[in-house]
Design an enzyme around this catalytic site. Structure first.
Site, PDB file in Angstrom:
ATOM      1  N   SER A 113       0.839  -1.199   0.000  1.00  0.00           N
ATOM      2  CA  SER A 113       0.000   0.000   0.000  1.00  0.00           C
ATOM      3  C   SER A 113       0.875   1.250   0.000  1.00  0.00           C
ATOM      4  O   SER A 113       1.646   1.486  -0.922  1.00  0.00           O
ATOM      5  CB  SER A 113      -0.961  -0.031   1.184  1.00  0.00           C
ATOM      6  N   ASP A 257      -2.626   6.114  -4.048  1.00  0.00           N
ATOM      7  CA  ASP A 257      -1.449   5.543  -3.394  1.00  0.00           C
ATOM      8  C   ASP A 257      -0.891   4.435  -4.287  1.00  0.00           C
ATOM      9  O   ASP A 257      -1.351   4.231  -5.413  1.00  0.00           O
ATOM     10  CB  ASP A 257      -1.817   5.022  -2.006  1.00  0.00           C
TER      11      ASP A 257
END
Length: 521
Positions: A113, A257
């Protein structure tokens, strides 16, 4: 010869532990052998639950330097149990989840992530969607058998495996989801900058935005992985968005992201919009009656009066999904969820303008980008959308290198109880007046008599403590956040030289002052 590992023990031994929806750790700790073991445990859990589908596993990854190696280890483990592996390549996490759900397949996304490139992770999805906390508990209890001959002493596969050829079906299915829901030409005339950095969602955004009519300018591509955190946007990314907005006369800059499940959307001035503000606008656009969001999100969602019910949860998509599922079982018609990081989830089918959007109960970024841009084109700009909401402003950031256990012990030593404040919360954070309420759903969230909020929470994914603040003005929130961060930095400094509050003292019987800090000698 086989080695037998219980995952609970492997977590301690390797340092690779569960975060949100999967396992995360340093790249050095995530050896081929550790990733192989986690994959076996996940598949064994699915087999025990009768959720394996047609004996196939879909895999994909983000653009970190370690991702391909870990994908190969995952594929090797799956093949060892007789699974056919479908390599979806480099696609966003929600794209892989959607593909698995659409075809009744489990899926594993290799991604860390927003965390740095020296870390990575495995995000697990059942055929019904991302794993919940009950699945995590079952996976941790699994005992797996590892063929020792496959690995060298460093835990690397002895024979480097090959990944199957990339299957583009997951990418195409994800793109089609949005082109079928949003009207053709709905972004005609809009100039949008895509901040590419190392986001795996950049190609999806380019394809969807241009097809819907936007003029797209690609900006800021990076060969090196950039750990963009949508809850703690870097100063350099704020400067870039403002500069690009002026230089290219943009209506918005958009990004995500690293794995494409958290959005970044700026207004026409290049100022990034907070995820919990974007979530309110998206929920309103989709006509939701029930909204689920973590306790850290902006309270403007209640103050709008736009939703029949707002449910608050702990931070993390599994908790949001569990609450959405409960709402569906209890008869809610249109259920959505969002997080302060911007990820948006849908639990029910959405019908709008004679078009339908199927449920996707996992964090998604692309839907947020598209809704905000469409609304902005109709209303005259992203800033006008934000101005249409109640005047509540949030700000957040983090202090890194702050061990989570230390943070928990420190927060446990604080006791905000209004006028009776033995834990010293007023002394430390009393710039908002006296506390009038506190919430320990996730960390410590304190409301002051003037309506301001301070929320402190140890991260579940990294050694850091996060701070969220809320007030009636953007400037006040910025000052309040800066004040809190200075205090947290002082805690970190103290921890660098001393034990965490109460740790040694409980053993040695030494006194601790009201704030949980030992007196200096």
């Amino acid at each position: 010869m086989e080695r037998h590992w219980e995952i609970e023990q492997l977590m301690v031994r390797s340092g690779v532990g569960f975060g949100t929806s999967g396992a995360r750790g340093t790249v050095a700790a995530m050896t081929d052998e550790v990733c192989y073991a986690y994959t076996l445990a996940f598949l064994q859990h699915l087999e025990q639950q009768g959720q394996t589908g047609p004996g196939k596993l879909a895999i994909a990854g983000d653009l970190r330097s370690s991702t391909v190696r870990i994908m190969a280890a995952v594929a090797t483990a799956a093949r060892s149990r007789g699974y056919q592996v479908i390599n979806s390549g480099f696609v966003p996490s929600p794209a892989l989840a959607l593909y698995g759900m659409s075809n009744g397949l489990p899926a594993i996304m290799v991604t860390g992530s927003h965390i740095p490139d020296d870390r990575n992770g495995l995000k697990f999805n059942t055929p019904s969607g991302e794993i919940l906390k009950s699945d995590e508990t079952a996976i941790r209890a699994q005992m797996v058998a590892i063929p020792a001959s496959r690995f060298d002493r460093a835990g690397s596969l002895s024979v480097p495996p090959e990944l199957p050829k990339v299957d583009p079906a997951a990418f195409e299915r994800y793109v089609r989801r949005y082109l079928d829901f949003f009207p053709a030409g709905c972004l005609d005339g809009f100039r949008v900058g895509i901040y590419e950095h190392s986001s795996v969602a950049s190609k999806v955004l380019k394809r969807v935005l241009t097809t819907l009519g936007a003029e797209v300018i690609a900006l800021g591509y990076s060969e090196r992985f950039v750990p963009v955190d949508t809850e703690a946007i870097r100063a350099e990314d704020r400067v870039l968005a403002r500069r690009w907005s002026t230089e290219y006369r943009l209506d918005s800059v958009v990004s995500t992201d690293g794995d494409g499940d958290r959005p970044m959307v700026s207004d026409e001035n290049g100022d990034w919009i907070r995820g919990d503000v974007a979530g309110i606008l998206c929920a309103r656009y989709l006509g939701a009656d029930t909204v689920v969001t973590p306790v850290s999100s902006n309270t403007a969602v209640e103050k709008t009066g736009a939703f029949s019910e707002v449910l608050r949860t702990r931070i993390g998509s599994p908790f949001v999904i569990e609450a959405m599922n409960r709402a569906c079982r209890e008869g809610a018609k249109t259920v959505v969820g969002y997080e302060a990081n911007g990820g948006f989830l849908t639990a029910t089918r959405i019908d709008r303008e004679e078009r339908s959007l199927s449920p996707l109960p996992t964090r998604d970024a692309v839907i947020v980008v598209l809704i905000l841009l469409r609304l902005a084109r109709e209303s005259g700009g992203v800033s006008r959308l934000v101005a249409s909401l109640p005047d509540r402003h949030t700000a957040s950031d983090r202090i890194q290198g702050f061990p989570a256990e230390w943070a928990r012990l420190k927060l446990d030593s604080l006791s905000p109880n209004g006028a009776d404040d033995p834990g010293g919360f007023v002394e430390i954070f009393g710039i908002g007046g006296s506390p009038v309420g506190s919430d320990i759903t996730d960390g410590l969230r304190v409301t002051f008599e003037n309506g301001e909020i301070i929320h402190l929470r140890p991260s579940g994914n990294a050694p850091e403590i996060r701070c969220y603040v809320e007030s009636d003005s953007e400037q006040r929130s910025a000052r309040l956040l800066a004040h809190c961060l200075r205090t947290l930095e002082s805690w970190k400094e103290d921890f660098m030289h001393r034990s965490p509050p109460g740790a040694e003292d409980r053993v040695a019987g030494q006194p601790v002052d009201q704030r949980g800090l030992r007196s200096r000698t």
